[in-house]
Write an enzyme that holds these catalytic residues in place. Structure first.
Site, short mmCIF file in Angstrom:
data_model
loop_
_atom_site.label_atom_id
_atom_site.label_comp_id
_atom_site.label_asym_id
_atom_site.label_seq_id
_atom_site.Cartn_x
_atom_site.Cartn_y
_atom_site.Cartn_z
N ARG A 226 0.85 -1.21 0.00
CA ARG A 226 0.00 0.00 0.00
C ARG A 226 0.87 1.24 0.00
O ARG A 226 0.57 2.23 -0.67
CB ARG A 226 -0.89 0.01 1.24
CG ARG A 226 -1.97 -1.05 1.21
CD ARG A 226 -2.72 -1.08 2.52
NE ARG A 226 -3.66 -2.17 2.53
CZ ARG A 226 -3.95 -2.92 3.59
NH1 ARG A 226 -3.36 -2.66 4.75
NH2 ARG A 226 -4.81 -3.89 3.52
N PHE A 242 -11.38 -5.24 -5.54
CA PHE A 242 -11.34 -6.14 -4.38
C PHE A 242 -10.80 -5.35 -3.18
O PHE A 242 -9.84 -5.76 -2.53
CB PHE A 242 -10.44 -7.36 -4.64
CG PHE A 242 -10.76 -8.11 -5.90
CD1 PHE A 242 -11.76 -9.07 -5.91
CD2 PHE A 242 -10.06 -7.86 -7.09
CE1 PHE A 242 -12.05 -9.78 -7.07
CE2 PHE A 242 -10.35 -8.56 -8.26
CZ PHE A 242 -11.34 -9.52 -8.24
N CYS A 354 -2.82 -14.16 -3.63
CA CYS A 354 -2.55 -14.64 -2.26
C CYS A 354 -2.81 -16.14 -2.16
O CYS A 354 -2.90 -16.68 -1.06
CB CYS A 354 -3.38 -13.86 -1.24
SG CYS A 354 -5.14 -14.03 -1.49
N1 SAH Z 1 -7.26 -5.49 -1.03
C1 SAH Z 1 -7.87 -5.74 0.25
C2 SAH Z 1 -8.02 -7.21 0.57
C3 SAH Z 1 -8.77 -8.00 -0.48
S1 SAH Z 1 -9.49 -9.45 0.13
C4 SAH Z 1 -7.10 -5.02 1.34
O1 SAH Z 1 -6.09 -4.38 1.05
O2 SAH Z 1 -7.52 -5.09 2.49
C5 SAH Z 1 -10.51 -9.88 -1.20
C6 SAH Z 1 -11.80 -9.08 -1.31
O3 SAH Z 1 -12.42 -9.46 -2.54
C7 SAH Z 1 -12.83 -9.35 -0.23
O4 SAH Z 1 -13.16 -8.13 0.40
C8 SAH Z 1 -14.06 -9.91 -0.97
O5 SAH Z 1 -15.30 -9.40 -0.46
C9 SAH Z 1 -13.82 -9.39 -2.36
N2 SAH Z 1 -14.41 -10.19 -3.46
C10 SAH Z 1 -14.50 -11.54 -3.54
N3 SAH Z 1 -15.04 -11.90 -4.73
C11 SAH Z 1 -15.29 -10.75 -5.42
C12 SAH Z 1 -15.83 -10.46 -6.70
N4 SAH Z 1 -16.22 -11.43 -7.53
N5 SAH Z 1 -15.93 -9.17 -7.06
C13 SAH Z 1 -15.53 -8.17 -6.23
N6 SAH Z 1 -15.02 -8.39 -5.00
C14 SAH Z 1 -14.90 -9.67 -4.60
#
Ligand code: SAH
Length: 410
Positions: A226, A242, A354
């Site tokens: 980040r 996401f 991940c």
């Molecule tokens: N980038 C974030 C962590 C991501 S975790 C951070 O820095 O904290 C993955 C995320 O993807 C979760 O919040 C989940 O709700 C979301 N997610 C899962 N499937 C998805 C989809 N098909 N479209 C959009 N978001 C999705």
């Protein structure tokens, strides 16, 4: 104590301090006198010996292909202050890393095998530690672990236990899988008033909802990555896919982004992003949060001809098991191709995986296939990893799970 005797030559990986004993390596089990059944109990502390009867270590017994996870090598039993020692050693590392300070009170204190404690995750958010057990053995030790954390980590006053999603599904579990193991009066009073807990990462405040949030409430493993987004964000139109609680979005805003769009399929996540933006940038008018499926969102934006200067793709693990790798790679290729198509010439893509089952090379190949499909000129600027508070035990390379690429797209 119950003793596990290995088959000849099966002690070699334990001599190299790899902490797992596979069930196929076991010649026989000598149960201690108190057993009535014919096998150790799940979560029981057992001693492991070689075929020549040498002591190899002690660990927790579990049902499945990994039969024992070793807690300590070369001993017949654990020292009485085992948990204190482990927590103290882990805390010292985080102090050395400069993660324990006012501007940053969010860090992973114990990262399973990476901190030589298979099956245990502990994340610290200001004065609260959230503990997650991935084995019945750790579950049985949860109270001792909580006591050691409160005694050894000066900032921590509460310990919340959250193992409803992580304990083996079929295991016989005694006691609660969620709830406070230690809770201060101050926290109880605060909870009644506001139900809101805040924690600081690199000077940015995040609302942490360990009761209802994903994992322990926050993804600490993207802290360093980040900060890199912040460096590149000035003047850019940023898309954070996401986004969960909006970690990357807040750093992009602090870095002077022209606009930031945050997208997640979960409405709860989007509510948290909005609370976090309000708290840190109360006057910001350049942030937009959208509840949507990532694939559908990218297709819809593309149909409208929308473009971005910087896109972050941090999807959930596409492959949770080895058998799912092929589909996962196709998923990575598809989402990366969609994102690269929407990057303005001279723009940047931060892309992550991940999935522990997908290694660096396989991920890079999937991203390569995506760029080749789209046909843009692409350079790799950075290769990213999990941060220092998610260390990799050198004897347990399986602990490497987070990988990322920063691409410059002409
Ligand atoms: N980038 C974030 C962590 C991501 S975790 C951070 O820095 O904290 C993955 C995320 O993807 C979760 O919040 C989940 O709700 C979301 N997610 C899962 N499937 C998805 C989809 N098909 N479209 C959009 N978001 C999705």
């Amino acid at each position: 104590m119950t003793t596990i005797i290995l088959r000849p030559k099966k002690e070699e990986s334990l001599r190299r301090q790899h902490p797992w004993v596979f069930s196929g390596a076991i010649a026989r089990v000598v149960l201690d006198a108190k057993h009535r059944g014919d096998a150790p109990e799940e979560g029981e502390l057992v001693q492991v010996r070689s075929a020549a009867n040498e002591v190899l270590g002690v660990g927790h017994w579990q049902v499945g292909s990994i039969a024992v996870r070793i807690l300590e090598f070369g001993v017949e039993t654990l020292p009485a202050d085992y948990w204190t020692q482990r927590v103290r050693a882990a805390y010292k590392v985080r102090e050395t890393l400069g993660l324990v300070e006012k501007a940053n009170d969010t860090y992973r204190l114990i990262h399973g095998e990476g901190d030589f404690v298979p099956g245990l995750i502990v994340d610290v958010y200001a004065d609260t530690a959230v503990v997650q057990a991935h084995s019945v053995g750790i579950h049985c030790c949860r109270r001792e672990i909580a006591e050691a954390i409160v005694a050894e980590v000066p900032q921590v006053e509460n310990v919340y236990y959250k193992s409803d999603d992580t304990l083996p599904f079929k295991a016989p579990i005694e006691g609660e899988k969620v709830g406070y193991l230690v809770e201060s009066q101050k926290t109880k009073d605060h909870f009644v008033q506001s139900e809101e807990f805040w924690s600081t990462e690199n000077g940015l405040q995040f609302r942490i909802d360990w009761l209802r949030g994903q994992k322990t409430g926050f993804f600490i493993d993207q802290r360093e990555n980040r900060a890199l987004v912040e460096r590149y964000a000035a003047g850019k139109e940023v898309l954070n896919m996401f986004c969960y609680t909006g970690g990357f979005s807040l750093y992009a805003l602090r870095g002077g982004a022209k606009s930031v769009d945050s997208v997640d399929v979960s409405q709860k996540a989007i509510d948290l992003v909005e609370a976090n933006v309000r708290k840190n940038f109360p006057k910001a008018k350049n942030h937009r949060a959208v509840t949507a499926d990532a694939f559908e969102y990218l297709s819809a934006q593309r149909a409208e001809g929308r473009q971005f200067d910087l896109i972050i793709l941090d999807p959930p693990a596409f492959a949770k098991h080895r058998d799912a790798i092929k589909n996962a790679l196709r998923g990575y290729q598809r989402i990366n191709a969609k994102a690269i198509e929407m990057i303005r010439p001279g723009g940047i893509l931060f892309t992550f995986s991940c999935s522990q089952a997908v290694d660096k090379e396989a991920f890079r190949l999937a991203v390569f296939s995506a760029t080749a499909q789209v046909g843009r000129k692409v350079r790799i600027l950075h290769q990213l990893h999990q941060p220092q508070d998610h260390p990799i035990n050198i004897y347990h390379p399986e602990g490497e799970y987070l990988k990322g690429l920063v691409l410059y797209v002409e």
